[in-house]
Design an enzyme around this catalytic site. Structure first.
Site, PDB file in Angstrom:
ATOM      1  N   ASN A  14     -16.196  -2.351  -9.582  1.00 25.08           N
ATOM      2  CA  ASN A  14     -16.011  -1.298  -8.354  1.00 25.08           C
ATOM      3  C   ASN A  14     -14.694  -0.948  -8.224  1.00 25.08           C
ATOM      4  O   ASN A  14     -14.361  -0.435  -7.297  1.00 25.08           O
ATOM      5  CB  ASN A  14     -16.744  -1.801  -7.052  1.00 25.08           C
ATOM      6  CG  ASN A  14     -16.106  -3.035  -6.697  1.00 25.08           C
ATOM      7  OD1 ASN A  14     -15.324  -3.613  -7.308  1.00 25.08           O
ATOM      8  ND2 ASN A  14     -16.638  -3.464  -5.485  1.00 25.08           N
TER       9      ASN A  14
ATOM     10  N   CYS B 289     -22.725  -2.875  -7.791  1.00 23.00           N
ATOM     11  CA  CYS B 289     -21.808  -1.968  -6.988  1.00 23.00           C
ATOM     12  C   CYS B 289     -22.383  -0.446  -7.402  1.00 23.00           C
ATOM     13  O   CYS B 289     -22.151   0.382  -6.366  1.00 23.00           O
ATOM     14  CB  CYS B 289     -20.507  -2.390  -7.216  1.00 23.00           C
ATOM     15  SG  CYS B 289     -19.928  -2.397  -9.001  1.00 23.00           S
TER      16      CYS B 289
ATOM     17  N   ASP C  95       0.928  -1.186   0.167  1.00 27.48           N
ATOM     18  CA  ASP C  95       0.002   0.180  -0.064  1.00 27.48           C
ATOM     19  C   ASP C  95       0.962   0.927  -0.048  1.00 27.48           C
ATOM     20  O   ASP C  95       0.425   2.343   0.760  1.00 27.48           O
ATOM     21  CB  ASP C  95      -0.797   0.045   1.193  1.00 27.48           C
ATOM     22  CG  ASP C  95      -1.919   1.211   1.208  1.00 27.48           C
ATOM     23  OD1 ASP C  95      -2.308   1.387  -0.026  1.00 27.48           O
ATOM     24  OD2 ASP C  95      -2.257   1.735   2.074  1.00 27.48           O
TER      25      ASP C  95
ATOM     26  N   CYS D  26     -20.106  -0.798  -1.627  1.00 23.80           N
ATOM     27  CA  CYS D  26     -19.935  -1.565  -3.019  1.00 23.80           C
ATOM     28  C   CYS D  26     -19.264  -2.887  -3.201  1.00 23.80           C
ATOM     29  O   CYS D  26     -19.665  -3.799  -3.898  1.00 23.80           O
ATOM     30  CB  CYS D  26     -19.039  -0.537  -3.930  1.00 23.80           C
ATOM     31  SG  CYS D  26     -17.278  -0.147  -3.580  1.00 23.80           S
TER      32      CYS D  26
ATOM     33  N   CYS E 118     -16.324 -10.751 -13.180  1.00 24.28           N
ATOM     34  CA  CYS E 118     -17.218  -9.634 -12.892  1.00 24.28           C
ATOM     35  C   CYS E 118     -18.224  -9.369 -14.270  1.00 24.28           C
ATOM     36  O   CYS E 118     -17.710  -9.399 -15.218  1.00 24.28           O
ATOM     37  CB  CYS E 118     -16.515  -8.103 -12.756  1.00 24.28           C
ATOM     38  SG  CYS E 118     -17.690  -6.902 -12.821  1.00 24.28           S
TER      39      CYS E 118
ATOM     40  N   CYS F 177     -23.521   2.673  -4.765  1.00 20.99           N
ATOM     41  CA  CYS F 177     -22.752   3.708  -4.176  1.00 20.99           C
ATOM     42  C   CYS F 177     -23.558   5.021  -3.936  1.00 20.99           C
ATOM     43  O   CYS F 177     -24.337   5.381  -4.760  1.00 20.99           O
ATOM     44  CB  CYS F 177     -21.682   4.107  -5.272  1.00 20.99           C
ATOM     45  SG  CYS F 177     -20.515   5.265  -4.834  1.00 20.99           S
TER      46      CYS F 177
ATOM     47  N   CYS G 148     -15.695   9.423  -3.050  1.00 19.73           N
ATOM     48  CA  CYS G 148     -15.759   8.312  -2.355  1.00 19.73           C
ATOM     49  C   CYS G 148     -15.831   8.482  -0.950  1.00 19.73           C
ATOM     50  O   CYS G 148     -15.042   8.903  -0.407  1.00 19.73           O
ATOM     51  CB  CYS G 148     -14.729   7.203  -2.687  1.00 19.73           C
ATOM     52  SG  CYS G 148     -14.567   5.677  -1.877  1.00 19.73           S
TER      53      CYS G 148
ATOM     54  N   CYS H  48     -22.846  -6.661 -13.528  1.00 19.27           N
ATOM     55  CA  CYS H  48     -24.305  -6.556 -13.142  1.00 19.27           C
ATOM     56  C   CYS H  48     -24.825  -5.378 -12.678  1.00 19.27           C
ATOM     57  O   CYS H  48     -25.746  -4.975 -12.517  1.00 19.27           O
ATOM     58  CB  CYS H  48     -24.538  -7.793 -11.922  1.00 19.27           C
ATOM     59  SG  CYS H  48     -23.667  -7.033 -10.472  1.00 19.27           S
TER      60      CYS H  48
END
Ligand code: SF4
Ligand code: SF4
Length: 344
Positions: A155, A194, A134, A243, A188, A198, A214, A191
């Site tokens: 997402n 997500c 990170d 999400c 994914c 949001c 966000c 669909c």
């Protein structure tokens, strides 16, 4: 056993759930996407602003040949099942904390494990290594996808087949050449659940996120919360899982229950107590988790905002007292929360 198998075996032995290998080729397709995001001001200040460091692994470790990607699941039982936790407990409203921030800070846990892996490899083969957890520089989700760990959903989260998107990622860059894995096909199905879930429209389109909208980012900024996000924040204190919770690929996933992630003291979620959090209690309760890095008054301000969104009449006196708080941010938020309190 060859080196690759030995690394996988050792990594799993020390508790890393998934391991994948990819080349250090630059991420050229993503470079274009990144440039477009930069031009549209869609890069958060928490990300590395030097774009070359992001798409070209050579800039992070000259001579790098392999990126080893790791994923470690963080869902915990019994207090962290997929069900949404209650908004109220006996005594008053409670705040919501993102699952990743409820457990022990993964930065320390993962860096320590990756250091063990570097030690392990070094005993077998000489090389240069760089650990990334990170850091905001390497495009770690893209690297993980290319290394066959999983796929990126609409997402923008990295999903693994067994653990869903409830994973922490870490990487080791090395100049040792190791056979790469095949990228995983994207599961994914588009669909759109997500995007629909949001609360702020931060997911502007499939695979496109505006970090400035966000709520996960908003809960971490310092200073005043922009007015338009105060209601949508609801009772969020740190982070947002909405999400991820909406995604069918996060249902029926494994709960890895890694003991390393159990914090010494469970996080306080009582909103009334959080608004009054002392320096001592903050450091005791939040020190160990990823929710503490922005400081005490960010948590207190978010709790004051959440109280303004609660329907608890017993919080009004508390808000009145907080309009005289030493922190200007808390005072301003208390005034808003009083003005907008559903019981007034
Ligand atoms: S984390 Fe929350 S606010 Fe951010 S994109 Fe997902 S649902 Fe939207
Ligand atoms: S909710 Fe649907 S569109 Fe969104 S990431 Fe999951 S599968 Fe993809």
């Amino acid at each position: 056993m060859n080196l690759k198998r030995e690394i996988i075996h050792f990594a799993k032995k020390i508790g890393l759930d998934r391991v994948g290998f990819t080349t250090a080729e630059p991420f050229l397709k993503e470079k274009e996407i990144l440039a477009d995001r930069m031009a549209r001001n869609l890069v958060s200040p928490f990300e590395e602003q030097d774009m070359e460091l992001r798409w070209d692994p050579q800039k992070l470790l000259p001579g790098v040949k392999t990126i080893i990607c790791f994923a470690m699941g963080y869902l915990m039982n019994p207090y962290d099942p997929m069900e949404t936790s209650p908004d109220e407990i006996k005594g008053g409203p409670v705040g919501k904390i993102s699952r990743y921030a409820k457990v022990k800070d993964y930065h320390f846990v993962l860096v320590k494990k990756l250091e063990e892996i570097v030690d392990f490899i070094s005993k077998k083969e000489a090389g240069q290594f760089k650990i990334m957890v990170d850091t905001g520089s390497l495009m770690e989700k893209v690297a993980a996808q290319r290394a066959g760990l999983g796929w990126i959903g609409e997402n923008t989260c990295l999903f693994t087949p067994e653990l869903g998107s409830w994973v922490f990622l870490g990487e080791i860059l090395t100049d040792i050449e190791i056979e790469p894995d095949t990228p995983m096909e994207n599961r994914c199905d588009g669909c759109g659940r997500c995007i629909k879930a949001c609360p702020t429209g931060a997911l502007m389109a499939p695979f496109q996120i505006n970090p400035h909208r966000c709520l996960s980012y908003i809960t971490q900024i310092r200073g005043f919360i922009p007015e338009e996000f105060r209601k949508p924040l609801g009772n969020r204190i740190f982070g947002c899982d909405t999400c991820q919770e909406a995604c069918p690929n996060n249902r029926n996933v494994e709960i890895p229950n890694h003991r390393e992630f159990v914090p010494d003291i469970p996080l306080e979620r009582d909103l009334k107590k959080l608004t009054k959090l002392s320096k001592q209690d903050f450091s005791k309760v939040f020190r160990d988790t990823a929710a503490g890095w922005r400081g005490r008054n960010v948590i207190r301000r978010n709790a004051v905002c959440a109280i303004g969104n609660s329907k608890d009449v017993n919080t009004i006196k508390l808000l009145e007292s907080l309009t005289k708080d030493l922190s200007q941010t808390v005072r301003e938020q208390a005034l808003w929360s009083l003005k907008n309190h559903p019981c007034l």
